[in-house]
Design a protein around this motif. Sequence first.
Motif, PDB file in Angstrom:
ATOM      1  N   ALA A  22       4.507   7.932  -0.417  1.00 50.32           N
ATOM      2  CA  ALA A  22       4.995   6.722   0.249  1.00 50.32           C
ATOM      3  C   ALA A  22       5.860   5.901  -0.698  1.00 50.32           C
ATOM      4  CB  ALA A  22       3.818   5.896   0.752  1.00 50.32           C
ATOM      5  N   LEU A  23       5.415   5.758  -1.938  1.00 44.80           N
ATOM      6  CA  LEU A  23       6.187   4.986  -2.909  1.00 44.80           C
ATOM      7  C   LEU A  23       7.527   5.650  -3.182  1.00 44.80           C
ATOM      8  CD1 LEU A  23       3.337   4.036  -5.393  1.00 44.80           C
ATOM      9  CD2 LEU A  23       4.337   2.608  -3.603  1.00 44.80           C
ATOM     10  N   ARG A  24       7.553   6.956  -3.188  1.00 46.85           N
ATOM     11  CA  ARG A  24       8.815   7.669  -3.385  1.00 46.85           C
ATOM     12  C   ARG A  24       9.774   7.384  -2.236  1.00 46.85           C
ATOM     13  NH1 ARG A  24       6.836  12.559  -3.639  1.00 46.85           N
ATOM     14  NH2 ARG A  24       6.000  12.093  -5.698  1.00 46.85           N
ATOM     15  N   SER A  25       9.243   7.323  -1.036  1.00 45.17           N
ATOM     16  CA  SER A  25      10.115   7.046   0.115  1.00 45.17           C
ATOM     17  C   SER A  25      10.645   5.612   0.061  1.00 45.17           C
ATOM     18  CB  SER A  25       9.370   7.298   1.428  1.00 45.17           C
ATOM     19  OG  SER A  25       8.411   6.288   1.692  1.00 45.17           O
ATOM     20  N   PHE A  26       9.821   4.666  -0.424  1.00 53.16           N
ATOM     21  CA  PHE A  26      10.299   3.292  -0.586  1.00 53.16           C
ATOM     22  C   PHE A  26      11.394   3.238  -1.650  1.00 53.16           C
ATOM     23  CE2 PHE A  26       5.783   1.843   0.681  1.00 53.16           C
ATOM     24  CZ  PHE A  26       6.113   1.894   2.025  1.00 53.16           C
ATOM     25  N   ALA A  27      11.197   3.964  -2.733  1.00 58.71           N
ATOM     26  CA  ALA A  27      12.210   3.992  -3.787  1.00 58.71           C
ATOM     27  C   ALA A  27      13.515   4.574  -3.271  1.00 58.71           C
ATOM     28  CB  ALA A  27      11.699   4.800  -4.980  1.00 58.71           C
ATOM     29  N   ASP A  28      13.419   5.650  -2.482  1.00 59.84           N
ATOM     30  CA  ASP A  28      14.632   6.258  -1.919  1.00 59.84           C
ATOM     31  C   ASP A  28      15.411   5.242  -1.105  1.00 59.84           C
ATOM     32  OD1 ASP A  28      14.039   8.678  -3.075  1.00 59.84           O
ATOM     33  OD2 ASP A  28      13.220   9.588  -1.251  1.00 59.84           O
ATOM     34  N   ARG A  67       0.860  -1.188   0.000  1.00 57.63           N
ATOM     35  CA  ARG A  67       0.000   0.000   0.000  1.00 57.63           C
ATOM     36  C   ARG A  67       0.887   1.226   0.000  1.00 57.63           C
ATOM     37  NH1 ARG A  67      -3.158   0.257   5.689  1.00 57.63           N
ATOM     38  NH2 ARG A  67      -3.978  -1.708   4.909  1.00 57.63           N
ATOM     39  N   GLY A  68       0.307   2.357  -0.418  1.00 54.27           N
ATOM     40  CA  GLY A  68       1.066   3.594  -0.387  1.00 54.27           C
ATOM     41  C   GLY A  68       0.671   4.533  -1.510  1.00 54.27           C
ATOM     42  N   ALA A  83      -1.241  -3.741  -8.344  1.00 56.71           N
ATOM     43  CA  ALA A  83      -0.765  -3.088  -9.564  1.00 56.71           C
ATOM     44  C   ALA A  83      -0.498  -1.600  -9.373  1.00 56.71           C
ATOM     45  CB  ALA A  83      -1.786  -3.300 -10.686  1.00 56.71           C
ATOM     46  N   GLU A  84      -1.378  -0.907  -8.675  1.00 51.27           N
ATOM     47  CA  GLU A  84      -1.189   0.530  -8.511  1.00 51.27           C
ATOM     48  C   GLU A  84       0.132   0.832  -7.817  1.00 51.27           C
ATOM     49  OE1 GLU A  84      -3.354   4.421  -6.386  1.00 51.27           O
ATOM     50  OE2 GLU A  84      -4.313   2.445  -6.331  1.00 51.27           O
ATOM     51  N   VAL A 142     -10.623 -10.320  -7.267  1.00 51.61           N
ATOM     52  CA  VAL A 142     -10.754  -9.509  -6.057  1.00 51.61           C
ATOM     53  C   VAL A 142      -9.762  -8.354  -6.045  1.00 51.61           C
ATOM     54  CG1 VAL A 142     -11.681 -11.403  -4.683  1.00 51.61           C
ATOM     55  CG2 VAL A 142      -9.195 -11.031  -4.766  1.00 51.61           C
ATOM     56  N   GLY A 143      -8.906  -8.273  -7.045  1.00 48.63           N
ATOM     57  CA  GLY A 143      -7.924  -7.208  -7.105  1.00 48.63           C
ATOM     58  C   GLY A 143      -7.125  -7.323  -8.384  1.00 48.63           C
ATOM     59  N   GLN A 144      -6.107  -6.516  -8.490  1.00 48.99           N
ATOM     60  CA  GLN A 144      -5.237  -6.554  -9.665  1.00 48.99           C
ATOM     61  C   GLN A 144      -3.788  -6.462  -9.227  1.00 48.99           C
ATOM     62  OE1 GLN A 144      -5.922  -3.518 -12.594  1.00 48.99           O
ATOM     63  NE2 GLN A 144      -4.458  -4.354 -14.053  1.00 48.99           N
ATOM     64  N   TYR A 145      -2.990  -7.382  -9.697  1.00 52.25           N
ATOM     65  CA  TYR A 145      -1.558  -7.413  -9.434  1.00 52.25           C
ATOM     66  C   TYR A 145      -0.804  -6.917 -10.667  1.00 52.25           C
ATOM     67  CZ  TYR A 145      -0.521  -9.814  -4.979  1.00 52.25           C
ATOM     68  OH  TYR A 145      -0.314 -10.109  -3.666  1.00 52.25           O
ATOM     69  N   ALA A 146       0.461  -6.641 -10.448  1.00 54.10           N
ATOM     70  CA  ALA A 146       1.400  -6.391 -11.539  1.00 54.10           C
ATOM     71  C   ALA A 146       2.747  -6.948 -11.127  1.00 54.10           C
ATOM     72  CB  ALA A 146       1.507  -4.892 -11.844  1.00 54.10           C
ATOM     73  N   THR A 147       3.556  -7.305 -12.106  1.00 54.09           N
ATOM     74  CA  THR A 147       4.889  -7.851 -11.850  1.00 54.09           C
ATOM     75  C   THR A 147       5.904  -7.198 -12.787  1.00 54.09           C
ATOM     76  OG1 THR A 147       3.953  -9.996 -11.191  1.00 54.09           O
ATOM     77  CG2 THR A 147       6.305  -9.933 -11.712  1.00 54.09           C
ATOM     78  N   VAL A 148       7.016  -6.786 -12.228  1.00 52.32           N
ATOM     79  CA  VAL A 148       8.151  -6.315 -13.007  1.00 52.32           C
ATOM     80  C   VAL A 148       9.252  -7.351 -12.838  1.00 52.32           C
ATOM     81  CG1 VAL A 148       9.869  -4.488 -13.337  1.00 52.32           C
ATOM     82  CG2 VAL A 148       7.521  -3.893 -12.648  1.00 52.32           C
ATOM     83  N   LEU A 149       9.673  -7.963 -13.938  1.00 56.45           N
ATOM     84  CA  LEU A 149      10.690  -9.006 -13.901  1.00 56.45           C
ATOM     85  C   LEU A 149      12.047  -8.432 -14.292  1.00 56.45           C
ATOM     86  CD1 LEU A 149       8.686 -11.846 -15.689  1.00 56.45           C
ATOM     87  CD2 LEU A 149       9.230 -11.731 -13.253  1.00 56.45           C
ATOM     88  N   PHE A 150      13.074  -8.763 -13.503  1.00 55.87           N
ATOM     89  CA  PHE A 150      14.430  -8.276 -13.777  1.00 55.87           C
ATOM     90  C   PHE A 150      15.259  -9.377 -14.443  1.00 55.87           C
ATOM     91  CE2 PHE A 150      13.154  -5.809  -9.932  1.00 55.87           C
ATOM     92  CZ  PHE A 150      12.960  -4.617 -10.594  1.00 55.87           C
TER      93      PHE A 150
END
Length: 284
Positions: free
Chosen positions: A82-88, A77-78, A104-105, A276-284
């Motif tokens: 909040a997401l910017r702080s996680f990225a930092d 969540r965030g 996903a969001e 019930v929701g939506q996911y997303a995945t970024v694969l490295f």
Amino acid sequence: MLRLAGARLLDDRDYPAVRAALAADPVSSCMVSARVEAAGLDPWRLGGELWAADGRPGRSTRFQGLCFAGPNLIPLRGNASALRSFADRALRRQRTCSSLVGPAEQVLGLWDELSSEWGPAREVRGDQPLMALDGSPHVKADPHVRAVRPDELDRYLPAAVAMFIEEVGVDPRSGDGGASYRARVSELIATGRAFARFEDGEVVFKAEIGAMSAGVGQIQGVWVHPERRSAGLGTAGTAAVVNRLVHGLGRTASLYVNAFNSPALAAYRRIGFQQVGQYATVLF
């Protein structure tokens, strides 16, 4: 917009607030809940760190941002701040996670913050319906699907490797010759969470219960032998795993699937899964 001071590393003083946050969306948070329930919040035992974007240690609070950083980076969540702080916080260290996965969001928002440093991604899967079923499947379960025995590891492993290559696009045996992947599959078998239908000693259907929290089990690695596809084995086999989860283990069955995989999505809907929701995945 107000920028949060930074993501805070959570510890056991935060456990009640974390459990409350995870319980608010048990299906979406299953992967993290399973770890927290088993290991608490100590990073060494947890196998990663849990970060909050706000809140003070030991206070009962509703975290506006929550993110797990371990083998996978999972923002639960965030908002944008909040997401910017996680990225930092993530960018202060070398990337060690193999993917960015979760709602996903949050995943796509966090990737916007990380992509300039961590990109390009090998693949971005931005539309993955998150599905759940807490009752009996709507189709007949395959009676020949059963838990894999430890002595069947060597017969089961080739199917697991084939599934991984098809789904993820890389060979899980690369790097260490497959030792770590073999150990992971062996653990799933030993804990009764790997299921298969064998014919003449060969796996023709397989699936596993990956993450399993107190209330939810996440089905993963569904695979049908290429020569047996379009015969209903995947639908009936998955229904058997659902029965094990719902009636045998008292959990809600969940999974997420790529929206572009129309046959799998249709099969899961026939079984009775609802989005019930939506996911997303970024694969490295």
